[in-house]
Design an enzyme around this catalytic site. Structure first.
Site, mmCIF file in Angstrom:
data_model
loop_
_atom_site.group_PDB
_atom_site.id
_atom_site.type_symbol
_atom_site.label_atom_id
_atom_site.label_comp_id
_atom_site.label_asym_id
_atom_site.label_seq_id
_atom_site.Cartn_x
_atom_site.Cartn_y
_atom_site.Cartn_z
ATOM 1 N N PHE A 1 -5.868 -0.267 5.672
ATOM 2 C CA PHE A 1 -4.762 -0.272 4.769
ATOM 3 C C PHE A 1 -4.509 1.077 4.156
ATOM 4 C CE2 PHE A 1 -6.001 -4.883 5.313
ATOM 5 C CZ PHE A 1 -5.257 -5.065 6.431
ATOM 6 N N GLU B 1 0.821 -1.300 -0.262
ATOM 7 C CA GLU B 1 -0.003 -0.049 0.050
ATOM 8 C C GLU B 1 0.808 1.151 0.166
ATOM 9 O OE1 GLU B 1 -2.538 -3.218 1.729
ATOM 10 O OE2 GLU B 1 -0.229 -2.454 2.005
#
Length: 314
Positions: free
Chosen positions: A79, A54
């Site tokens: 996330f 991410e």
């Protein structure tokens, strides 16, 4: 059966990508879960999977934005916010890059994924970062009208997305969305209910229950938590003299805190907050979690009565 929110988002992105070659979509191994997998077939040169990375996704998007692209990046809320907080703060917001962030399954909507995936702090974290807009749609109609305005907005936007089908609230024939203006869904004179996301339906049910008891609740959908539509909130609060915030988030740092900051500075009055009361999440279905964390319409009714009682005793 209506459409799931993720399907509506994907449809809107598909249409936008047809006419705007600058729009790109980046996923962190969750395109199927977030409903954007079909964009790769339609636009393989502008829809990518970066894998479970991410931070890298956010950095790539910031770089693309610096060359004029409008990247949408997506992952589960936990996330898409706390894991990439530094990249959001520095690479995106500090650098003033036009990146749109999709965080799905906010708060207790993570359900069976449990506490590790339940981001109840994301609004509080991002709200403290300058220049970012924080938007949480209440239903599919609102989301569909919001996407073009989010694309047109020249700067970072965080979309707090409930993935599944949401109860229909707004009439597509008459509703007109404004990213920077809260919606007065129902008028009332006794108490103001400020609600966002999946809690709008609970607030509307609470208003119905209160009406049966002779209490007029004004229901306002605060779909954009930052920047807060201060004029609409203050106008309602000054009329009713009592406020309840309803949010799928920790009562610390989110809509409740935003409302408290505004009211404390400009119109002090009783305020009650309905939301996650400073707890981590747990594995369970949404209906159970709403009851466990005191986020039901009945809880909102009780909070409204407390606020009104405090108004009468002040």
């Amino acid at each position: 059966m209506g459409k799931e929110m993720r399907a509506v988002l994907a449809e809107q992105l598909l249409e936008a990508m047809k006419s705007n070659p600058d729009i790109a979509v980046l996923d962190a191994d969750l395109a199927k879960a977030n409903g954007t997998i079909g964009l790769r077939e339609a636009f393989p040169e502008r829809a990518f999977d970066v894998g479970i990375a991410e931070q890298n996704m956010a950095s790539i998007a910031a770089g693309m934005a610096s060359y004029g692209f409008i990247p949408f990046i997506g992952s589960f809320t936990a996330f898409a916010t706390r894991r990439i907080c530094d990249q959001i703060a520095i690479s995106i917001c500090y650098a003033r890059q036009n990146v749109k962030i999709i965080g799905s399954d906010p708060g207790i909507a993570a359900e069976l994924n449990g506490g590790t995936h339940m981001s109840v702090e994301d609004i509080g974290v991002l709200r403290s970062i300058p220049s970012i807009v924080i938007f949480e749609p209440a239903d599919a109609v609102q989301l569909a009208q919001a996407v073009p305005q989010i694309i047109a907005h020249p700067g970072p936007v965080y979309i707090r997305l409930f993935r599944k089908e949401a109860p229909p609230i707004f009439d597509p024939a008459s509703y007109r969305f404004d990213l920077m203006k809260a919606d007065v869904v129902q008028s009332g004179r006794d108490v103001t209910l400020l609600a966002s996301g999946i809690m709008l339906a609970e607030a509307m049910e609470a208003a119905r229950l209160l009406a049966a008891q002779g209490v007029g609740a004004e229901v306002i959908n605060v779909h954009t938590i930052k920047p807060l539509d201060e004029r609409t909130v203050l106008s309602s609060a000054r009329k009713t003299g009592a406020v309840v915030t309803c949010e799928n988030h920790n009562v610390t740092g989110g809509l409740g805190s935003a409302a408290a900051e505004l009211l404390c500075g400009q119109a002090p009055m009783p305020l009650e907050r309905v939301g996650v009361e400073d707890h981590f999440g747990e594995v369970a279905k949404l209906d159970y979690l709403k009851r466990a964390y005191h986020m039901t319409a009945a809880d909102i009714v009780r909070a409204a009565k407390r606020a009104m009682e405090r108004k009468g005793s002040s």
